[in-house]
Design a protein around this motif. Structure first.
Motif, PDB file in Angstrom:
ATOM      1  N   ARG A 147       0.841  -1.200   0.000  1.00  0.00           N
ATOM      2  CA  ARG A 147       0.000   0.000   0.000  1.00  0.00           C
ATOM      3  C   ARG A 147       0.869   1.240   0.000  1.00  0.00           C
ATOM      4  O   ARG A 147       2.015   1.207   0.446  1.00  0.00           O
ATOM      5  CB  ARG A 147      -0.914   0.019   1.227  1.00  0.00           C
ATOM      6  CG  ARG A 147      -2.058  -0.958   1.121  1.00  0.00           C
ATOM      7  CD  ARG A 147      -2.945  -0.891   2.347  1.00  0.00           C
ATOM      8  NE  ARG A 147      -4.195  -1.574   2.161  1.00  0.00           N
ATOM      9  CZ  ARG A 147      -4.360  -2.884   2.269  1.00  0.00           C
ATOM     10  NH1 ARG A 147      -3.350  -3.659   2.556  1.00  0.00           N
ATOM     11  NH2 ARG A 147      -5.549  -3.430   2.087  1.00  0.00           N
ATOM     12  N   VAL A 148       0.279   2.345  -0.473  1.00  0.00           N
ATOM     13  CA  VAL A 148       0.912   3.657  -0.404  1.00  0.00           C
ATOM     14  C   VAL A 148      -0.088   4.634   0.203  1.00  0.00           C
ATOM     15  O   VAL A 148      -1.306   4.480   0.029  1.00  0.00           O
ATOM     16  CB  VAL A 148       1.367   4.171  -1.791  1.00  0.00           C
ATOM     17  CG1 VAL A 148       2.501   3.336  -2.349  1.00  0.00           C
ATOM     18  CG2 VAL A 148       0.212   4.243  -2.763  1.00  0.00           C
ATOM     19  N   LEU A 149       0.453   5.601   0.891  1.00  0.00           N
ATOM     20  CA  LEU A 149      -0.375   6.711   1.354  1.00  0.00           C
ATOM     21  C   LEU A 149      -0.670   7.570   0.141  1.00  0.00           C
ATOM     22  O   LEU A 149       0.224   7.833  -0.662  1.00  0.00           O
ATOM     23  CB  LEU A 149       0.415   7.517   2.394  1.00  0.00           C
ATOM     24  CG  LEU A 149      -0.269   7.859   3.685  1.00  0.00           C
ATOM     25  CD1 LEU A 149      -0.891   6.658   4.345  1.00  0.00           C
ATOM     26  CD2 LEU A 149       0.664   8.548   4.627  1.00  0.00           C
ATOM     27  N   THR A 150      -1.923   7.996  -0.016  1.00  0.00           N
ATOM     28  CA  THR A 150      -2.288   8.742  -1.218  1.00  0.00           C
ATOM     29  C   THR A 150      -2.065  10.235  -1.075  1.00  0.00           C
ATOM     30  O   THR A 150      -1.986  10.938  -2.076  1.00  0.00           O
ATOM     31  CB  THR A 150      -3.767   8.518  -1.579  1.00  0.00           C
ATOM     32  OG1 THR A 150      -4.563   9.054  -0.521  1.00  0.00           O
ATOM     33  CG2 THR A 150      -4.067   7.058  -1.814  1.00  0.00           C
ATOM     34  N   GLY A 151      -2.031  10.725   0.151  1.00  0.00           N
ATOM     35  CA  GLY A 151      -1.926  12.164   0.346  1.00  0.00           C
ATOM     36  C   GLY A 151      -3.265  12.848   0.146  1.00  0.00           C
ATOM     37  O   GLY A 151      -3.372  14.060   0.178  1.00  0.00           O
ATOM     38  N   SER A 152      -4.300  12.055  -0.078  1.00  0.00           N
ATOM     39  CA  SER A 152      -5.648  12.602  -0.222  1.00  0.00           C
ATOM     40  C   SER A 152      -6.576  11.779   0.655  1.00  0.00           C
ATOM     41  O   SER A 152      -6.124  11.091   1.547  1.00  0.00           O
ATOM     42  CB  SER A 152      -6.088  12.564  -1.692  1.00  0.00           C
ATOM     43  OG  SER A 152      -6.130  11.233  -2.151  1.00  0.00           O
TER      44      SER A 152
END
Length: 162
Positions: A147-152
């Motif tokens: 997973r990645v953090l989306t920043g949104s």
């Protein structure tokens, strides 16, 4: 402040919608009768447990011991006192934002195991919490299951269509 918004301050700070169960029992928060006194007191005890370990969601026997069945949990969730990560996982308001902050410190992308370790929780909690963050748009699951953090998304953890 950011730590309070992330649930790192008192688990019971915030607006009337996220006010303490004790203040609800005293009639200070939501309109009278929103939560029965017994439920408000049980939620207050649960929030006290979660203040010490924000990602240590109680297991079913502890919820039963507190008298928090499905209807009481749903009412506490609607009142903004708890967030329901899944049918069996409840956390304090701000836990999703606190999780996002912790996950932001991990190398991107990260695995579920790395997230579990960073949050100091079990797989029983970590996987549903990651799925909750995916639905909220805070994280995005990649084809390789990292997973990645989306920043949104909504760091308060309010999924739009779940």
């Amino acid at each position: 402040t950011a730590p309070e918004a992330a649930g790192q301050g008192s688990a019971r700070q915030g607006s009337a919608r996220q006010g303490s169960a004790a203040s609800l029992a005293a009639g200070d928060g939501l309109p009278a009768g929103t939560l029965p006194d017994q439920v408000a007191a049980a939620v207050e005890r649960l929030l006290s447990d979660l203040a010490a370990a924000p990602f240590a969601a109680p297991e079913a026997p502890r919820l039963r011991e507190l008298g928090l069945g499905p209807r009481a949990l749903a009412a506490a969730h609607r009142a903004g006192l708890l967030i329901r990560i899944s049918d069996q996982i409840v956390l304090a308001p701000g836990a999703a934002a606190a999780a996002a902050e912790a996950l932001a410190r991990l190398p991107q992308p990260f695995t579920a195991a790395q997230a579990r370790q960073a949050l100091g929780t079990t797989r029983r909690v970590a996987i549903p919490l990651l799925e909750y963050l995916d639905r909220a748009g805070v994280t995005r699951r990649l084809p390789d299951d990292t997973r990645v953090l989306t920043g949104s998304g909504d760091p308060a953890g309010r999924p739009g269509s779940s």
